[in-house]
Design an enzyme around this catalytic site. Sequence first.
Site, PDB file in Angstrom:
ATOM      1  N   SER A 185     -10.139   0.131   2.972  1.00  0.00           N
ATOM      2  CA  SER A 185     -10.222  -0.470   4.163  1.00  0.00           C
ATOM      3  C   SER A 185      -9.649   1.507   4.817  1.00  0.00           C
ATOM      4  O   SER A 185      -8.808   1.920   3.603  1.00  0.00           O
ATOM      5  CB  SER A 185      -8.889  -0.808   4.018  1.00  0.00           C
ATOM      6  OG  SER A 185      -9.423  -2.164   3.205  1.00  0.00           O
ATOM      7  N   ARG A 242       0.975  -1.337  -0.138  1.00  0.00           N
ATOM      8  CA  ARG A 242      -0.183  -0.045   0.182  1.00  0.00           C
ATOM      9  C   ARG A 242       0.975   1.407   0.074  1.00  0.00           C
ATOM     10  O   ARG A 242       0.775   2.085   0.977  1.00  0.00           O
ATOM     11  CB  ARG A 242      -1.377   0.117   1.132  1.00  0.00           C
ATOM     12  CG  ARG A 242      -1.869  -1.232   1.167  1.00  0.00           C
ATOM     13  CD  ARG A 242      -2.836  -0.820   0.051  1.00  0.00           C
ATOM     14  NE  ARG A 242      -4.287  -1.455  -0.101  1.00  0.00           N
ATOM     15  CZ  ARG A 242      -4.507  -2.617  -0.646  1.00  0.00           C
ATOM     16  NH1 ARG A 242      -3.500  -3.500  -0.702  1.00  0.00           N
ATOM     17  NH2 ARG A 242      -4.970  -3.691   0.341  1.00  0.00           N
ATOM     18  N   GLU A 299      -4.622   4.386   6.092  1.00  0.00           N
ATOM     19  CA  GLU A 299      -4.566   3.922   4.362  1.00  0.00           C
ATOM     20  C   GLU A 299      -4.931   5.651   4.064  1.00  0.00           C
ATOM     21  O   GLU A 299      -4.179   5.540   2.852  1.00  0.00           O
ATOM     22  CB  GLU A 299      -5.025   2.866   3.955  1.00  0.00           C
ATOM     23  CG  GLU A 299      -4.854   2.920   3.082  1.00  0.00           C
ATOM     24  CD  GLU A 299      -5.836   1.248   2.102  1.00  0.00           C
ATOM     25  OE1 GLU A 299      -5.649   1.336   0.339  1.00  0.00           O
ATOM     26  OE2 GLU A 299      -5.486   0.377   2.562  1.00  0.00           O
TER      27      GLU A 299
HETATM   28  N1  EPU Z   1     -10.732 -10.188   9.697  1.00  0.00           N
HETATM   29  C1  EPU Z   1     -10.988  -9.810  11.091  1.00  0.00           C
HETATM   30  N2  EPU Z   1     -12.647  -8.956  11.503  1.00  0.00           N
HETATM   31  C2  EPU Z   1     -12.601  -8.112  10.251  1.00  0.00           C
HETATM   32  C3  EPU Z   1     -12.013  -8.459   9.356  1.00  0.00           C
HETATM   33  C4  EPU Z   1     -11.608  -9.619   8.493  1.00  0.00           C
HETATM   34  O1  EPU Z   1     -11.825 -10.770  12.212  1.00  0.00           O
HETATM   35  O2  EPU Z   1     -13.714  -7.680  10.986  1.00  0.00           O
HETATM   36  C5  EPU Z   1      -9.964 -11.060   9.693  1.00  0.00           C
HETATM   37  C6  EPU Z   1     -10.594 -12.404   8.971  1.00  0.00           C
HETATM   38  O3  EPU Z   1     -11.106 -13.187   9.300  1.00  0.00           O
HETATM   39  C7  EPU Z   1      -8.769 -12.680   8.065  1.00  0.00           C
HETATM   40  C8  EPU Z   1      -8.018 -10.973   7.947  1.00  0.00           C
HETATM   41  O4  EPU Z   1      -8.530 -10.916   9.225  1.00  0.00           O
HETATM   42  O5  EPU Z   1      -8.477 -13.860   9.358  1.00  0.00           O
HETATM   43  C9  EPU Z   1      -7.989 -10.716   6.551  1.00  0.00           C
HETATM   44  O6  EPU Z   1      -8.823  -9.905   6.124  1.00  0.00           O
HETATM   45  P1  EPU Z   1      -9.806 -10.032   4.606  1.00  0.00           P
HETATM   46  O7  EPU Z   1      -9.120 -11.772   4.070  1.00  0.00           O
HETATM   47  O8  EPU Z   1     -10.976  -9.682   4.858  1.00  0.00           O
HETATM   48  O9  EPU Z   1      -8.498  -8.680   4.684  1.00  0.00           O
HETATM   49  P2  EPU Z   1      -8.094  -8.029   4.972  1.00  0.00           P
HETATM   50  O10 EPU Z   1      -6.911  -8.345   5.292  1.00  0.00           O
HETATM   51  O11 EPU Z   1      -9.342  -7.430   5.822  1.00  0.00           O
HETATM   52  C10 EPU Z   1      -6.985  -6.947   3.008  1.00  0.00           C
HETATM   53  C11 EPU Z   1      -7.061  -5.484   2.089  1.00  0.00           C
HETATM   54  C12 EPU Z   1      -7.794  -5.224   1.279  1.00  0.00           C
HETATM   55  C13 EPU Z   1      -8.450  -6.284   0.475  1.00  0.00           C
HETATM   56  C14 EPU Z   1      -8.164  -7.770   1.108  1.00  0.00           C
HETATM   57  C15 EPU Z   1      -8.070  -9.499   0.533  1.00  0.00           C
HETATM   58  C16 EPU Z   1      -5.779  -4.081   3.261  1.00  0.00           C
HETATM   59  C17 EPU Z   1      -5.504  -2.681   4.344  1.00  0.00           C
HETATM   60  N3  EPU Z   1      -6.730  -4.523   2.776  1.00  0.00           N
HETATM   61  O12 EPU Z   1      -8.198  -6.819   4.010  1.00  0.00           O
HETATM   62  O13 EPU Z   1      -8.018  -4.146   0.812  1.00  0.00           O
HETATM   63  O14 EPU Z   1      -9.553  -6.022  -0.712  1.00  0.00           O
HETATM   64  O15 EPU Z   1      -6.838  -8.197   1.877  1.00  0.00           O
HETATM   65  O16 EPU Z   1      -7.263  -9.212  -0.152  1.00  0.00           O
HETATM   66  O17 EPU Z   1      -4.832  -5.134   2.970  1.00  0.00           O
HETATM   67  C18 EPU Z   1      -8.502  -1.642  -0.208  1.00  0.00           C
HETATM   68  O18 EPU Z   1      -7.179  -1.599   0.593  1.00  0.00           O
HETATM   69  O19 EPU Z   1      -9.564  -1.027   0.646  1.00  0.00           O
HETATM   70  C19 EPU Z   1      -9.260  -2.715   0.710  1.00  0.00           C
HETATM   71  C20 EPU Z   1     -10.206  -3.574   1.185  1.00  0.00           C
END
Ligand code: EPU
Length: 339
Positions: free
Chosen positions: A238, A164, A335
């Site tokens: 995010s 990012r 971010e």
């Molecule tokens: N999780 C929770 N609670 C939540 C959200 C997530 O416990 O409310 C846990 C999930 O269970 C999982 C882990 O966190 O174990 C990761 O969750 P997820 O796969 O949804 O991805 P994220 O890390 O929350 C990142 C990106 C997203 C992208 C997704 C999928 C960042 C800051 N965000 O989210 O990007 O779509 O991975 O690859 O890196 C964005 O940048 O705007 C964005 C949406």
Amino acid sequence: MQVYDNYDLSELNSFGIAASCKHYCSVSSEEGLKEILNHPSYKNLSILPLGGGSNILLTKDFNGLVIKMDFGGIEKFMEDGDFYYVKVGAGINWHQFVLHCIDQNWSGVENLSLIPGNVGAAPMQNIGAYGVEVKDVIESVHFYDKEKQSNRVLKAPECEFGYRTSIFKTSLKGKVFITHVIFRLPKKIELKISYGAISQELADNNIVQPTIRDVSNAVIAIRSSKLPDPTKIGNAGSFFKNPVVSSQVARDLLKTYPDAPHYEVGNDQVKIPAGWLIEKAGWKGKTFDESFGIHKNQALVLVNYQNATGLQIYDLSQNILEDIERRFGILLEREVNII
Ligand code: EPU
């Protein structure tokens, strides 16, 4: 060139925050950009380049000139044995570009389906999702350098891409206007479907040999089920980055919370999902004054349900940040760009 005074920005930021700027214009050519930047009435003002407005939080009216980067065009200008080279204007909506690629059967960006914003912002924060980052398919970034007063090009390795982040968010911040991005899309199709949510979605639809479009459709279905649609509920995706901590900090966290998701990222460092930390701290789904809060399906996303001010959302993010630091000893980083 038409310049508007006291221009309303509420339709131009995906948070839907009511704010205005002193002056506003749209540019779609390099000549137009140079003209406005050298105009005696505007050249000494603060300038905010604006793309799709999907990664900013306006905490006040902007006392300067907003330049909407409306450069268009999607053109495959070259190909070799291995790649298609495609030049895309900064003002093209990112998802429209992804759909165009899928229509042409060009692979590489299908995992990045439905990410809000425009092409010009994609390299800025190296957008990423489901195991792919845009840096993987960027050949070079074309921009106008305000200080050097010249058009410049950086090849991908010079863009200092990271999670990012890029040179455009660090040393070149505020100095450059991205006009075009050149993508290098592989002719050999290698779909990336190992990410759990994608393979699950494909399996649920009995798709054994997915096409590029199948993967895009899977990503669209996953995102639509988890993330609020910014055209309906104000948000900027995010709000925080996932923090990267030392393995010692991660070990301490896992002692107390053995179920904490975590990913080794090399160099003795571990990435912890901020969404998990925020949910664990009890913030997920909270709403304040029926106006703004934390989304119920994804704790990383702050939302403006109606009439929130940018300051209210900023203060909420500050409260979350301090609470996470107090509880877990981990400092989150925003971010979203705060204006
Ligand atoms: N999780 C929770 N609670 C939540 C959200 C997530 O416990 O409310 C846990 C999930 O269970 C999982 C882990 O966190 O174990 C990761 O969750 P997820 O796969 O949804 O991805 P994220 O890390 O929350 C990142 C990106 C997203 C992208 C997704 C999928 C960042 C800051 N965000 O989210 O990007 O779509 O991975 O690859 O890196 C964005 O940048 O705007 C964005 C949406």
